[in-house]
Design an enzyme around this catalytic site. Structure first.
Site, PDB file in Angstrom:
ATOM      1  N   ARG A 149       0.829  -1.213   0.000  1.00 29.21           N
ATOM      2  CA  ARG A 149       0.000   0.000   0.000  1.00 29.21           C
ATOM      3  C   ARG A 149       0.864   1.264   0.000  1.00 29.21           C
ATOM      4  O   ARG A 149       0.347   2.377   0.157  1.00 29.21           O
ATOM      5  CB  ARG A 149      -0.937  -0.020   1.220  1.00 29.21           C
ATOM      6  CG  ARG A 149      -2.172   0.865   1.081  1.00 29.21           C
ATOM      7  CD  ARG A 149      -3.194   0.583   2.165  1.00 29.21           C
ATOM      8  NE  ARG A 149      -2.628   0.675   3.503  1.00 29.21           N
ATOM      9  CZ  ARG A 149      -2.536   1.806   4.213  1.00 29.21           C
ATOM     10  NH1 ARG A 149      -2.981   2.936   3.712  1.00 29.21           N
ATOM     11  NH2 ARG A 149      -2.015   1.791   5.418  1.00 29.21           N
ATOM     12  N   LYS A 150       2.162   1.117  -0.210  1.00 33.33           N
ATOM     13  CA  LYS A 150       3.061   2.272  -0.297  1.00 33.33           C
ATOM     14  C   LYS A 150       2.978   2.872  -1.699  1.00 33.33           C
ATOM     15  O   LYS A 150       3.954   2.873  -2.459  1.00 33.33           O
ATOM     16  CB  LYS A 150       4.493   1.866   0.039  1.00 33.33           C
ATOM     17  CG  LYS A 150       4.667   1.398   1.481  1.00 33.33           C
ATOM     18  CD  LYS A 150       6.101   0.944   1.726  1.00 33.33           C
ATOM     19  CE  LYS A 150       6.290   0.447   3.152  1.00 33.33           C
ATOM     20  NZ  LYS A 150       7.673  -0.040   3.401  1.00 33.33           N
ATOM     21  N   THR A 151       1.797   3.356  -2.032  1.00 31.94           N
ATOM     22  CA  THR A 151       1.529   3.871  -3.365  1.00 31.94           C
ATOM     23  C   THR A 151       1.455   5.397  -3.339  1.00 31.94           C
ATOM     24  O   THR A 151       1.453   6.017  -2.279  1.00 31.94           O
ATOM     25  CB  THR A 151       0.207   3.294  -3.891  1.00 31.94           C
ATOM     26  OG1 THR A 151      -0.809   3.483  -2.895  1.00 31.94           O
ATOM     27  CG2 THR A 151       0.326   1.806  -4.182  1.00 31.94           C
ATOM     28  N   HIS A 287       6.749  -1.201  -7.378  1.00 35.29           N
ATOM     29  CA  HIS A 287       6.007   0.005  -7.726  1.00 35.29           C
ATOM     30  C   HIS A 287       6.619   1.285  -7.185  1.00 35.29           C
ATOM     31  O   HIS A 287       6.178   2.374  -7.529  1.00 35.29           O
ATOM     32  CB  HIS A 287       4.549  -0.102  -7.265  1.00 35.29           C
ATOM     33  CG  HIS A 287       4.370  -0.336  -5.801  1.00 35.29           C
ATOM     34  ND1 HIS A 287       4.228   0.680  -4.890  1.00 35.29           N
ATOM     35  CD2 HIS A 287       4.312  -1.489  -5.078  1.00 35.29           C
ATOM     36  CE1 HIS A 287       4.075   0.166  -3.686  1.00 35.29           C
ATOM     37  NE2 HIS A 287       4.126  -1.152  -3.765  1.00 35.29           N
TER      38      HIS A 287
END
Length: 308
Positions: A149-151, A287
């Protein structure tokens, strides 16, 4: 679910929520918040442009790119499918024709930078995801590779989409998708057991509970409390193998749970951790800080006329 599995049931575009097109409108508004001065220069004469792939990689982000141009009055005809790998040709122009875009000159140029930025980023994530998945499979790992979730705020849907196109699992989409209890949750509540009990009370039967643990003893407590997944966080490669094997043997026939490993995993060190006692390998390296796939959009020559 891999992209190959997903496409057996339909396009990945069918995953997108109703709000995704409105999000694109905000991206266009950010890039042109008031007058389009350069658009005045070129006018609205019909033009054709070619989308060129200039570096090797997996194509991802097709529905987003298409919608960006649609909102600017243009249409896109794709010559390469989403999820396909393009390589830089050794002969010829050194680039690959990926799509043809038609529409008013102003519309093409309004959409150009937003579309290229998105396609380059999404394709870069898909490429990094596929590379790591393939490397793990070649090494014999049979479990799941997942993103984190490190987006980027406001861009998560594209980054998660790119992971799926590349064959990686997107992990949880947001805080509402799964109950993940990290160290701060546990410390704030008092103990792993208390935190899991509180999560069960509000999460009901539909949400899985995952607990981040720093030791095998903490993993035992989480499993005993009823966690569905234990995340071995920041273990050494050897420590992961020892703990995972021990947990499997200790709880066999008593509890059902998944084991995830996370914490600084990259393509150059993931093999130290990969073993089939681990169900999930999660990483932000597919990502965050990934290379872009290079694309350009060029209006076909010989179409210039004086703007009205």
């Amino acid at each position: 679910m891999s992209s190959d599995q997903a496409t057996q049931h339909g396009s990945l575009e069918n995953l997108l929520p109703p709000s995704w097109k409105a999000q694109i409108t905000t991206w266009l508004a950010e890039d042109t918040p008031s007058f389009d001065y350069a658009g005045f220069v070129v006018g609205d004469h019909p033009r054709t442009a070619t989308l060129w792939g200039k570096s090797a990689g997996v194509i991802a982000g097709v529905p987003f790119f298409t919608e960006i141009f649609k909102q600017c009055g243009c249409t896109v005809e794709w010559h390469a499918a989403e999820g396909s790998y393009i390589d830089r040709p050794k002969d010829g122009p050194g680039k690959t024709k990926v799509a043809t875009v038609t529409g008013p000159a102003r519309g093409l140029l309004l959409a150009e930078r937003v579309g290229l930025n998105l396609l380059a980023r999404c394709s870069g994530i898909a490429t990094a995801s596929r590379n790591m998945v393939q490397s793990l499979r070649k090494a014999g790992y049979e479990g799941i590779l997942a993103g984190t979730r490190k987006t980027t705020p406001g861009f998560r849907i594209v980054e998660k989409y790119g992971m799926l196109v590349g064959g990686a699992d997107q992990h949880r989409m947001d805080l509402s998708s799964m109950i993940m209890l990290k160290d701060n949750h546990v410390w704030s509540r008092g103990s792993i057991t208390e935190a899991v009990q509180a999560a069960k009370m509000v999460g009901g039967f539909a949400l899985k509970i995952e607990v981040e643990v720093q030791s095998e003893a903490e993993a035992d407590e989480a499993i005993e409390a009823g966690a569905d997944i234990v995340m071995l966080d920041n273990f050494t490669g050897e420590g992961v193998k020892i703990a995972a094997k021990s947990l499997r043997e200790k709880w066999k026939g008593k509890r059902q749970f998944l084991i995830e490993v996370s914490g600084g995993l990259r393509e150059d060190n993931v093999f130290d951790y990969a073993n089939n006692d681990i169900d999930i390998i999660s990483t932000s390296s597919i990502h965050q800080g990934t290379s872009y796939v290079d694309f350009s959009l060029k209006i076909d020559p010989g179409q210039a006329t004086k703007a009205a």
